[in-house]
Design an enzyme around this catalytic site. Sequence first.
Site, PDB file in Angstrom:
ATOM      1  N   ASN A  30       0.866  -1.190   0.000  1.00 55.76           N
ATOM      2  CA  ASN A  30       0.000   0.000   0.000  1.00 55.76           C
ATOM      3  C   ASN A  30       0.897   1.232   0.000  1.00 55.76           C
ATOM      4  O   ASN A  30       2.106   1.132   0.153  1.00 55.76           O
ATOM      5  CB  ASN A  30      -0.965  -0.018   1.185  1.00 55.76           C
ATOM      6  N   ASP A  40       1.624  -8.749   1.379  1.00 57.05           N
ATOM      7  CA  ASP A  40       2.475  -7.774   2.071  1.00 57.05           C
ATOM      8  C   ASP A  40       2.879  -8.301   3.457  1.00 57.05           C
ATOM      9  O   ASP A  40       4.068  -8.315   3.817  1.00 57.05           O
ATOM     10  CB  ASP A  40       1.660  -6.469   2.196  1.00 57.05           C
TER      11      ASP A  40
END
Length: 178
Positions: A30, A40
């Site tokens: 992000n 992530d």
Amino acid sequence: MQVTINESVLELVEGDITSQDTEAIVNAANESLLGGGGVDGAIHRAAGPELLALCRAIGGCPTGEACITQGYRLKAKHVIHTVGPVYRDGRHGEAVLLASAYRSSLDLASVHGVRSVAFPSISTGAYGYPIDQAARLALRVVIDYLGEHPEIELVRFVLFGQPAYNTYERALVEVLTA
Ligand code: AR6
């Protein structure tokens, strides 16, 4: 499934991106680069705390762009962090931004002499991009790129789970026969 584009290989596998032995793996990050869930979270857990410290120092990455770091405890020497779009309704530039996330990642790989790259299916988890549309777009961008950049020898899409793999396999057949 594997196809060749000029001299380069484009490969689809089902699996976990954190265990890939390509020179770089791509993170679906992000804009903060400060970690999160999904790919992530898995990449940061596997790479170790040094990765977060370096990402904090970089200070963020706009949607559609990418940056590169070391891979620390990963097998991959580099992590290319890119930010895909949050999907709203398809009328807010999502396709352009998703294409740009893939292209920016590949450009960074080329610039840094990275010959093999593993991608996850960017934006199709928390960010809600319909996976069939995202798959066709991602594969088109990568095929075009490999056609012009023989220095990238291998692009591997690492799909999480059989349904995602099947979607990408269908999309690849569609794109190659279009
Ligand atoms: N290996 C490969 N693919 C995976 C893995 C894995 N270990 N884990 C999940 N996927 P997402 P996004 C698949 O949500 O949509 C994060 O919190 C997953 O099934 O990771 O771009 C970031 O910090 C899905 O198909 O990324 C951002 O805030 C695909 O990877 C946000 O999520 C992408 O899912 C980014 O959302």
